[in-house]
Design an enzyme around this catalytic site. Structure first.
Site, PDB file in Angstrom:
ATOM      1  N   TYR A 166       0.851  -0.949  -0.081  1.00 16.78           N
ATOM      2  CA  TYR A 166      -0.017  -0.073   0.062  1.00 16.78           C
ATOM      3  C   TYR A 166       0.750   1.224   0.067  1.00 16.78           C
ATOM      4  CZ  TYR A 166      -3.665   2.912   1.840  1.00 16.78           C
ATOM      5  OH  TYR A 166      -4.512   4.112   2.185  1.00 16.78           O
ATOM      6  N   LYS A 170       1.130   4.037  -2.822  1.00 18.66           N
ATOM      7  CA  LYS A 170       0.572   5.401  -2.442  1.00 18.66           C
ATOM      8  C   LYS A 170       1.605   6.659  -2.728  1.00 18.66           C
ATOM      9  CE  LYS A 170      -3.646   5.082  -1.158  1.00 18.66           C
ATOM     10  NZ  LYS A 170      -4.657   5.575  -1.975  1.00 18.66           N
TER      11      LYS A 170
HETATM   12  P1  NAI Z   1     -13.351   2.787   1.558  1.00 15.98           P
HETATM   13  O1  NAI Z   1     -13.121   1.465   1.487  1.00 15.98           O
HETATM   14  O2  NAI Z   1     -14.483   3.362   2.431  1.00 15.98           O
HETATM   15  O3  NAI Z   1     -13.874   3.390   0.094  1.00 15.98           O
HETATM   16  C1  NAI Z   1     -13.072   2.921  -1.063  1.00 15.98           C
HETATM   17  C2  NAI Z   1     -14.011   2.738  -2.174  1.00 15.98           C
HETATM   18  O4  NAI Z   1     -13.270   2.417  -3.339  1.00 15.98           O
HETATM   19  C3  NAI Z   1     -14.968   1.596  -2.073  1.00 15.98           C
HETATM   20  O5  NAI Z   1     -16.444   1.882  -2.292  1.00 15.98           O
HETATM   21  C4  NAI Z   1     -14.413   0.416  -3.068  1.00 15.98           C
HETATM   22  O6  NAI Z   1     -15.625  -0.171  -3.756  1.00 15.98           O
HETATM   23  C5  NAI Z   1     -14.018   1.288  -4.178  1.00 15.98           C
HETATM   24  N1  NAI Z   1     -12.854   0.608  -4.967  1.00 15.98           N
HETATM   25  C6  NAI Z   1     -11.894  -0.275  -4.591  1.00 15.98           C
HETATM   26  N2  NAI Z   1     -11.328  -0.761  -5.635  1.00 15.98           N
HETATM   27  C7  NAI Z   1     -11.993  -0.192  -6.724  1.00 15.98           C
HETATM   28  C8  NAI Z   1     -11.717  -0.379  -8.222  1.00 15.98           C
HETATM   29  N3  NAI Z   1     -10.778  -1.173  -8.493  1.00 15.98           N
HETATM   30  N4  NAI Z   1     -12.442   0.405  -8.945  1.00 15.98           N
HETATM   31  C9  NAI Z   1     -13.251   1.048  -8.427  1.00 15.98           C
HETATM   32  N5  NAI Z   1     -13.685   1.512  -7.041  1.00 15.98           N
HETATM   33  C10 NAI Z   1     -13.058   0.529  -6.270  1.00 15.98           C
HETATM   34  O7  NAI Z   1     -12.005   3.778   1.710  1.00 15.98           O
HETATM   35  P2  NAI Z   1     -11.966   5.288   2.109  1.00 15.98           P
HETATM   36  O8  NAI Z   1     -11.255   5.298   3.673  1.00 15.98           O
HETATM   37  O9  NAI Z   1     -12.862   6.145   1.933  1.00 15.98           O
HETATM   38  O10 NAI Z   1     -10.508   5.738   1.414  1.00 15.98           O
HETATM   39  C11 NAI Z   1     -10.663   6.341   0.294  1.00 15.98           C
HETATM   40  C12 NAI Z   1      -9.230   6.581  -0.333  1.00 15.98           C
HETATM   41  O11 NAI Z   1      -8.470   7.205   0.763  1.00 15.98           O
HETATM   42  C13 NAI Z   1      -8.293   5.445  -0.719  1.00 15.98           C
HETATM   43  O12 NAI Z   1      -7.692   5.396  -1.500  1.00 15.98           O
HETATM   44  C14 NAI Z   1      -7.597   5.004   0.482  1.00 15.98           C
HETATM   45  O13 NAI Z   1      -6.427   4.340   0.414  1.00 15.98           O
HETATM   46  C15 NAI Z   1      -7.186   6.626   1.015  1.00 15.98           C
HETATM   47  N6  NAI Z   1      -6.899   6.735   2.335  1.00 15.98           N
HETATM   48  C16 NAI Z   1      -7.614   6.835   3.410  1.00 15.98           C
HETATM   49  C17 NAI Z   1      -7.239   6.802   4.794  1.00 15.98           C
HETATM   50  C18 NAI Z   1      -8.139   6.923   5.817  1.00 15.98           C
HETATM   51  O14 NAI Z   1      -7.893   6.994   6.843  1.00 15.98           O
HETATM   52  N7  NAI Z   1      -9.342   6.457   5.880  1.00 15.98           N
HETATM   53  C19 NAI Z   1      -5.897   7.071   4.995  1.00 15.98           C
HETATM   54  C20 NAI Z   1      -5.035   7.428   3.853  1.00 15.98           C
HETATM   55  C21 NAI Z   1      -5.729   7.062   2.763  1.00 15.98           C
END
Ligand code: NAI
Length: 302
Positions: A166, A170
């Site tokens: 990851y 990133k």
């Molecule tokens: P989440 O798991 O709630 O939402 C991620 C969404 O991406 C999900 O709805 C999933 O179905 C969709 N997804 C996954 N693979 C996919 C694909 N191949 N094509 C299309 N859609 C796909 O995660 P969250 O927390 O909202 O994270 C959003 C972004 O922020 C991510 O990139 C995550 O890595 C990043 N992030 C989040 C952090 C946190 O504290 N929540 C910290 C650092 C980064």
């Protein structure tokens, strides 16, 4: 003070079916944008698929009087990326804004990580950023305008146990941004990267329960959306955030030290004897491009 609006803007948000991405989609729409809500509807680990994730957010937007269309492609293939962008162009005629937000986790300590766990994470975050951004940039160039946000993580910027796959993915998006900002500098296309922090299904087992309200995903939305606004002229920046704190973070170089005269070889012992000076981060500064390094080597090259 005039409110920032996204009237007549067409925005793509990947992974907008829940979590932080959903917040972006809802606020973009509230402020006038037509939104492509992309989501494959997978588990946190990237398994399965469920159209209802994107559909629910579209319904929410439309019920509130906004305009949105769902797309259920994976960001991790070129065909998927092209179809996401095609959905925007066919439905609303253009692409102004792209937030690369979709993401999954396959955490494992480095020595236990399988090739599959490595590839899956790299494919969604890093290859996915390429697959969606390349067709989006083609569409943006038609209007010589665009705002792009990549999503990194403090796990990549600074490190986190069990997240080598990851973290690499990133940090990789920062690499895309650094070069792409130069390739697009003659257009009004700005590219920035955010490292969000939020209570979502990704982090429920990381943060203590009392953080749930304080780490509301909403707190990431204003920064990402400001970077997507016409008012924003910053490009190539990284912003970290969470719980209402926002700050710029950067890859910087210290003063370093010129050894020798660019003619004689340098010995390992010279490095040892000067290691502290070479390692100093005094006068640290960021660079617009790789050419910034010549500033330091200048005395040796002239
Ligand atoms: P989440 O798991 O709630 O939402 C991620 C969404 O991406 C999900 O709805 C999933 O179905 C969709 N997804 C996954 N693979 C996919 C694909 N191949 N094509 C299309 N859609 C796909 O995660 P969250 O927390 O909202 O994270 C959003 C972004 O922020 C991510 O990139 C995550 O890595 C990043 N992030 C989040 C952090 C946190 O504290 N929540 C910290 C650092 C980064």
């Amino acid at each position: 003070m005039e409110k920032i609006n996204f009237n007549n803007r067409v925005a793509i948000v990947t992974g907008a079916g829940q979590g932080i991405g959903r917040m972006y989609a809802l606020e973009l729409s509230r402020r006038g944008a037509k939104v492509i809500v992309n989501d494959l509807g997978v588990t946190r680990e990237g398994s399965g698929s469920d159209d209802s994730a994107a559909d629910r957010v579209v319904e929410e937007i439309v019920t509130a009087g906004g305009q949105a269309v769902a797309n259920h492609d994976s960001v991790a293939t070129m065909a998927g990326g092209q179809n996401i962008v095609r959905t925007a162009v066919d439905t609303y005629g253009k692409v102004d804004i792209l937030i690369n937000n979709a993401g999954i986790l396959r955490d494992k300590s480095f020595m236990k990580m399988t090739e599959e766990e490595w590839d899956l994470v790299i494919n969604v975050h890093l290859k996915g950023a390429f697959c969606v951004t390349q067709p989006a940039v083609k569409a943006m160039k038609e209007n010589e305008y665009g705002r792009i946000v990549f999503t990194a993580s403090t796990s990549g910027l600074y490190g986190n146990f069990g997240q080598t796959n990851y973290g690499a993915a990133k940090m990789g998006v920062v690499g895309i941004m650094n070069s792409l900002k130069l390739e697009l500098s003659k257009y009004d296309i700005k590219i920035n990267t955010i490292a969000p922090t939020a209570w979502s299904r990704m982090t429920t087992d990381v943060f203590p329960p009392e953080f749930e309200d304080k780490m509301n995903p909403q707190f990431n939305e204003p920064m990402a959306l400001y970077l997507c606004s016409q008012e924003n002229t910053a490009t190539g920046h990284i912003y970290a955030m969470g719980a209402g704190w926002y700050g710029r973070t950067s890859i910087v170089s210290g003063d370093g030290l010129c050894l020798g005269n660019a003619k004689r070889p340098i010995s390992i012992e010279e490095i040892r004897d000067n290691f502290e000076k070479i390692s100093t981060m005094e006068n640290k500064r960021a660079h617009e491009s790789a050419l910034g390094m010549f500033e330091y080597m200048g005395p040796l090259l002239s």
